[in-house]
Design a protein around this motif. Structure first.
Motif, PDB file in Angstrom:
ATOM      1  N   THR A 197     -36.732 -19.512  43.906  1.00 25.11           N
ATOM      2  CA  THR A 197     -35.952 -18.499  43.659  1.00 25.11           C
ATOM      3  C   THR A 197     -36.796 -17.502  42.556  1.00 25.11           C
ATOM      4  O   THR A 197     -37.318 -18.224  41.476  1.00 25.11           O
ATOM      5  CB  THR A 197     -34.583 -18.882  42.964  1.00 25.11           C
ATOM      6  OG1 THR A 197     -34.045 -19.621  43.672  1.00 25.11           O
ATOM      7  CG2 THR A 197     -33.676 -17.898  42.464  1.00 25.11           C
ATOM      8  N   SER A 198     -36.735 -16.402  42.805  1.00 28.30           N
ATOM      9  CA  SER A 198     -37.376 -15.357  41.916  1.00 28.30           C
ATOM     10  C   SER A 198     -36.432 -14.346  41.487  1.00 28.30           C
ATOM     11  O   SER A 198     -35.357 -13.917  41.725  1.00 28.30           O
ATOM     12  CB  SER A 198     -38.460 -14.600  42.702  1.00 28.30           C
ATOM     13  OG  SER A 198     -39.009 -13.588  41.789  1.00 28.30           O
ATOM     14  N   VAL A 234     -31.276  -9.999  39.681  1.00 28.56           N
ATOM     15  CA  VAL A 234     -30.658 -10.644  40.838  1.00 28.56           C
ATOM     16  C   VAL A 234     -31.593 -11.907  41.138  1.00 28.56           C
ATOM     17  O   VAL A 234     -32.729 -11.808  40.589  1.00 28.56           O
ATOM     18  CB  VAL A 234     -30.762  -9.738  42.236  1.00 28.56           C
ATOM     19  CG1 VAL A 234     -29.810  -8.558  41.966  1.00 28.56           C
ATOM     20  CG2 VAL A 234     -32.175  -9.248  42.488  1.00 28.56           C
ATOM     21  N   GLN A 235     -30.852 -12.781  41.980  1.00 27.84           N
ATOM     22  CA  GLN A 235     -31.919 -13.667  42.402  1.00 27.84           C
ATOM     23  C   GLN A 235     -32.402 -13.780  43.784  1.00 27.84           C
ATOM     24  O   GLN A 235     -31.544 -13.588  44.822  1.00 27.84           O
ATOM     25  CB  GLN A 235     -30.987 -15.375  42.215  1.00 27.84           C
ATOM     26  CG  GLN A 235     -30.422 -15.619  40.837  1.00 27.84           C
ATOM     27  CD  GLN A 235     -31.517 -15.671  39.539  1.00 27.84           C
ATOM     28  OE1 GLN A 235     -32.449 -16.300  40.084  1.00 27.84           O
ATOM     29  NE2 GLN A 235     -31.470 -14.896  38.787  1.00 27.84           N
ATOM     30  N   VAL A 236     -33.610 -13.939  44.064  1.00 31.21           N
ATOM     31  CA  VAL A 236     -33.927 -13.664  45.570  1.00 31.21           C
ATOM     32  C   VAL A 236     -34.856 -14.944  45.890  1.00 31.21           C
ATOM     33  O   VAL A 236     -35.651 -15.389  45.229  1.00 31.21           O
ATOM     34  CB  VAL A 236     -35.122 -12.500  45.421  1.00 31.21           C
ATOM     35  CG1 VAL A 236     -35.710 -12.372  46.839  1.00 31.21           C
ATOM     36  CG2 VAL A 236     -34.278 -11.271  45.143  1.00 31.21           C
ATOM     37  N   GLU A 237     -34.389 -15.608  46.939  1.00 27.82           N
ATOM     38  CA  GLU A 237     -34.843 -16.765  47.632  1.00 27.82           C
ATOM     39  C   GLU A 237     -36.293 -16.194  48.377  1.00 27.82           C
ATOM     40  O   GLU A 237     -36.174 -15.354  49.130  1.00 27.82           O
ATOM     41  CB  GLU A 237     -33.970 -17.443  48.522  1.00 27.82           C
ATOM     42  CG  GLU A 237     -32.718 -17.963  47.801  1.00 27.82           C
ATOM     43  CD  GLU A 237     -33.136 -19.238  46.887  1.00 27.82           C
ATOM     44  OE1 GLU A 237     -34.149 -19.667  47.244  1.00 27.82           O
ATOM     45  OE2 GLU A 237     -32.369 -19.446  45.796  1.00 27.82           O
ATOM     46  N   LEU A 238     -37.386 -16.773  48.018  1.00 26.32           N
ATOM     47  CA  LEU A 238     -38.595 -16.631  48.575  1.00 26.32           C
ATOM     48  C   LEU A 238     -38.866 -17.590  49.852  1.00 26.32           C
ATOM     49  O   LEU A 238     -38.589 -18.552  49.614  1.00 26.32           O
ATOM     50  CB  LEU A 238     -39.876 -16.648  47.685  1.00 26.32           C
ATOM     51  CG  LEU A 238     -39.747 -15.632  46.396  1.00 26.32           C
ATOM     52  CD1 LEU A 238     -40.749 -15.920  45.226  1.00 26.32           C
ATOM     53  CD2 LEU A 238     -39.472 -14.280  46.726  1.00 26.32           C
ATOM     54  N   PRO A 239     -39.383 -16.703  50.940  1.00 27.69           N
ATOM     55  CA  PRO A 239     -39.743 -17.778  51.969  1.00 27.69           C
ATOM     56  C   PRO A 239     -40.802 -18.561  51.913  1.00 27.69           C
ATOM     57  O   PRO A 239     -41.487 -18.365  50.900  1.00 27.69           O
ATOM     58  CB  PRO A 239     -39.743 -16.568  53.268  1.00 27.69           C
ATOM     59  CG  PRO A 239     -40.535 -15.351  52.408  1.00 27.69           C
ATOM     60  CD  PRO A 239     -39.625 -15.303  51.211  1.00 27.69           C
ATOM     61  N   GLU A 298     -51.467 -15.368  52.095  1.00 27.86           N
ATOM     62  CA  GLU A 298     -50.466 -14.849  51.332  1.00 27.86           C
ATOM     63  C   GLU A 298     -50.499 -15.700  49.942  1.00 27.86           C
ATOM     64  O   GLU A 298     -51.145 -17.074  49.965  1.00 27.86           O
ATOM     65  CB  GLU A 298     -49.023 -15.181  51.839  1.00 27.86           C
ATOM     66  CG  GLU A 298     -48.608 -13.974  52.789  1.00 27.86           C
ATOM     67  CD  GLU A 298     -47.304 -13.646  53.026  1.00 27.86           C
ATOM     68  OE1 GLU A 298     -46.836 -12.556  53.417  1.00 27.86           O
ATOM     69  OE2 GLU A 298     -46.409 -14.809  52.761  1.00 27.86           O
ATOM     70  N   VAL A 299     -50.233 -15.165  48.935  1.00 22.82           N
ATOM     71  CA  VAL A 299     -50.118 -16.183  47.600  1.00 22.82           C
ATOM     72  C   VAL A 299     -48.712 -15.851  46.723  1.00 22.82           C
ATOM     73  O   VAL A 299     -47.889 -14.971  47.178  1.00 22.82           O
ATOM     74  CB  VAL A 299     -51.106 -15.670  46.525  1.00 22.82           C
ATOM     75  CG1 VAL A 299     -52.467 -15.910  47.068  1.00 22.82           C
ATOM     76  CG2 VAL A 299     -50.908 -14.062  46.271  1.00 22.82           C
ATOM     77  N   ARG A 300     -48.297 -16.998  46.221  1.00 25.72           N
ATOM     78  CA  ARG A 300     -47.039 -16.797  45.031  1.00 25.72           C
ATOM     79  C   ARG A 300     -47.568 -17.146  43.872  1.00 25.72           C
ATOM     80  O   ARG A 300     -48.657 -17.930  43.469  1.00 25.72           O
ATOM     81  CB  ARG A 300     -46.124 -17.977  45.635  1.00 25.72           C
ATOM     82  CG  ARG A 300     -44.855 -18.120  44.851  1.00 25.72           C
ATOM     83  CD  ARG A 300     -43.932 -19.419  45.245  1.00 25.72           C
ATOM     84  NE  ARG A 300     -43.485 -18.706  46.770  1.00 25.72           N
ATOM     85  CZ  ARG A 300     -42.902 -19.756  47.320  1.00 25.72           C
ATOM     86  NH1 ARG A 300     -42.691 -21.224  46.895  1.00 25.72           N
ATOM     87  NH2 ARG A 300     -42.676 -19.354  48.634  1.00 25.72           N
ATOM     88  N   GLY A 337     -44.162  -6.268  39.181  1.00 24.23           N
ATOM     89  CA  GLY A 337     -43.592  -6.532  38.204  1.00 24.23           C
ATOM     90  C   GLY A 337     -42.158  -6.552  38.083  1.00 24.23           C
ATOM     91  O   GLY A 337     -41.652  -6.683  39.144  1.00 24.23           O
ATOM     92  N   TRP A 338     -41.475  -6.672  37.071  1.00 27.25           N
ATOM     93  CA  TRP A 338     -39.997  -6.699  36.965  1.00 27.25           C
ATOM     94  C   TRP A 338     -39.397  -8.113  38.001  1.00 27.25           C
ATOM     95  O   TRP A 338     -38.495  -7.908  38.361  1.00 27.25           O
ATOM     96  CB  TRP A 338     -39.365  -5.399  37.524  1.00 27.25           C
ATOM     97  CG  TRP A 338     -39.698  -4.385  36.701  1.00 27.25           C
ATOM     98  CD1 TRP A 338     -40.761  -3.407  37.024  1.00 27.25           C
ATOM     99  CD2 TRP A 338     -38.884  -3.730  35.665  1.00 27.25           C
ATOM    100  NE1 TRP A 338     -40.684  -2.453  36.058  1.00 27.25           N
ATOM    101  CE2 TRP A 338     -39.413  -2.500  35.115  1.00 27.25           C
ATOM    102  CE3 TRP A 338     -37.663  -3.919  34.904  1.00 27.25           C
ATOM    103  CZ2 TRP A 338     -39.080  -1.509  34.236  1.00 27.25           C
ATOM    104  CZ3 TRP A 338     -37.136  -3.263  34.105  1.00 27.25           C
ATOM    105  CH2 TRP A 338     -37.864  -2.060  33.608  1.00 27.25           C
ATOM    106  N   ARG A 339     -40.274  -8.888  37.667  1.00 27.17           N
ATOM    107  CA  ARG A 339     -39.853 -10.205  38.381  1.00 27.17           C
ATOM    108  C   ARG A 339     -40.647 -11.508  37.557  1.00 27.17           C
ATOM    109  O   ARG A 339     -41.652 -11.250  37.304  1.00 27.17           O
ATOM    110  CB  ARG A 339     -40.054 -10.353  39.688  1.00 27.17           C
ATOM    111  CG  ARG A 339     -41.587 -10.398  40.267  1.00 27.17           C
ATOM    112  CD  ARG A 339     -41.588  -9.964  41.670  1.00 27.17           C
ATOM    113  NE  ARG A 339     -41.541  -8.195  41.697  1.00 27.17           N
ATOM    114  CZ  ARG A 339     -41.555  -7.570  42.756  1.00 27.17           C
ATOM    115  NH1 ARG A 339     -41.348  -8.210  44.111  1.00 27.17           N
ATOM    116  NH2 ARG A 339     -41.220  -6.250  42.737  1.00 27.17           N
ATOM    117  N   ASP A 340     -39.952 -12.555  37.801  1.00 29.54           N
ATOM    118  CA  ASP A 340     -40.971 -14.008  37.198  1.00 29.54           C
ATOM    119  C   ASP A 340     -41.547 -14.581  38.213  1.00 29.54           C
ATOM    120  O   ASP A 340     -42.847 -15.205  37.737  1.00 29.54           O
ATOM    121  CB  ASP A 340     -39.921 -14.762  36.553  1.00 29.54           C
ATOM    122  CG  ASP A 340     -38.761 -15.310  37.501  1.00 29.54           C
ATOM    123  OD1 ASP A 340     -38.940 -15.138  38.673  1.00 29.54           O
ATOM    124  OD2 ASP A 340     -38.046 -16.087  37.123  1.00 29.54           O
TER     125      ASP A 340
END
Length: 333
Positions: free
Chosen positions: A3-4, A25-30, A36-38, A97-100
């Protein structure tokens, strides 16, 4: 699933933005796709130019979309990866930005060198902020040995670096403005300004005249309005102004009055040039080499105002717009 926590713009501000213009908001990352990177962001930048992106008015960057997560500078470390170029643990810079927690193609993330300095410096003194100061003074204003320089908003992210860069480039005297007695003292005691004044104490025109008996040769403008008008009074023949920002007008809902002394441009053969840092990316290598050296030997110092918690990003942004920061304003998710 990861969750981001992310910040979105939900309405376009009229005048000064309020917390109601944003949503957390809470966004579920796939699962990661190929290459790709997280990334777990360690610092997120909030900057004055973002106010313009909250409007639909035409500008040099497209506006934020309503209901979508905003973007901006961020630094962090890769926590998951399917990219050979950016393995887990890599320090990276991005516009996520604007996200953890950020996720995307590895190509959207730039690797950062491992130094003794905190990663946050690549959002400030050694990043876009510092390059803005360097490009504006060196190329746009064409600062020359012996020039007298005036910098408005001098205790902010760009201004606090610009005064020191001006000295490095050969300025004979550097003057700054700030919004409190504490910041004025900081300009002179920490950032090496020769003189400074609190723009709230008296008209800028009067105060600048008093501290520049021989005029100025270069003006680096972060504020606009009465500061630009005052500078036009004091610029010597052949003087140059690098117009970086106009934070005094960003929340205005009415047409702002222009300076009443524009005839000075003709009378004194002045040059005013607006610029954005993206136009000067070719200076990045030169700037990075010089700035990392200056930071390493302590001849350039930097300050940060850090707000903890990604959910406090909006408050950090609003505080920055109101001048509550010293140096670079950052959010530590």
């Amino acid at each position: 699933m990861t969750t981001s926590t992310q910040i979105q713009l939900v309405s376009r501000p009229v005048g000064t933005p309020t917390t109601e213009d944003f949503a957390t908001v809470q966004v579920e990352l796939p699962e990661l796709g190929r290459d790709e990177v997280r990334v777990r962001n360690e610092y997120v930048s909030v900057d004055p130019y973002m106010r313009g992106r909250m409007s639909e008015a035409k500008s040099y960057v497209p506006p934020f979309d309503l209901g979508e997560t905003m973007t901006g500078g961020a630094v962090g470390r890769v926590v998951e990866s399917t990219s050979d170029a950016l393995p887990v643990g890599s320090a990276v810079l991005s516009s996520y930005g604007w996200r953890d927690v950020a996720q995307g193609p590895a190509a959207h993330f730039s690797p950062l060198p491992e130094t003794e300095l905190p990663l946050s410096v690549f959002l400030g003194a050694a990043g876009m902020t510092g390059l803005t100061a360097y490009a504006g003074l060196k190329r746009v204003a064409g600062l020359r040995e012996g020039d007298v320089v005036f910098i408005s908003g001098a205790a902010g992210a760009v201004g606090s670096i610009a005064g020191q860069v001006a000295r490095k480039l050969g300025a004979s005297r550097v003057i700054g403005s700030a919004g409190s007695a504490e910041k004025v003292a900081l300009l002179k005691d920490r950032y090496g300004y020769d003189d400074a004044f609190n723009y709230k104490d008296a008209p800028v025109r009067k105060q600048l005249r008093e501290v520049t008996p021989d005029g100025i040769d270069v003006y680096f403008d972060n504020v606009g309005g009465d500061h630009l008008e005052a500078a036009l009074d004091r610029l010597n023949r052949g003087g140059r102004a690098a117009l970086c920002g106009a934070i005094s007008q960003y929340n205005s809902t009415e047409r702002t009055a222009g300076p009443d002394n524009m005839a000075n441009l003709v009378k004194n053969s002045l040059t005013l040039e607006g610029f954005i840092v993206g136009q000067h990316q070719d200076l990045q290598g030169e700037f990075a080499e010089k700035m990392t050296g200056w930071l390493a030997d302590g001849s350039v110092v930097f300050d940060e105002t850090v707000v903890d918690g990604i959910g406090n990003s909006v408050r950090a942004f609003l505080d920055m717009m109101n001048g509550a920061n010293t140096g670079k304003m950052l959010v530590r998710p």
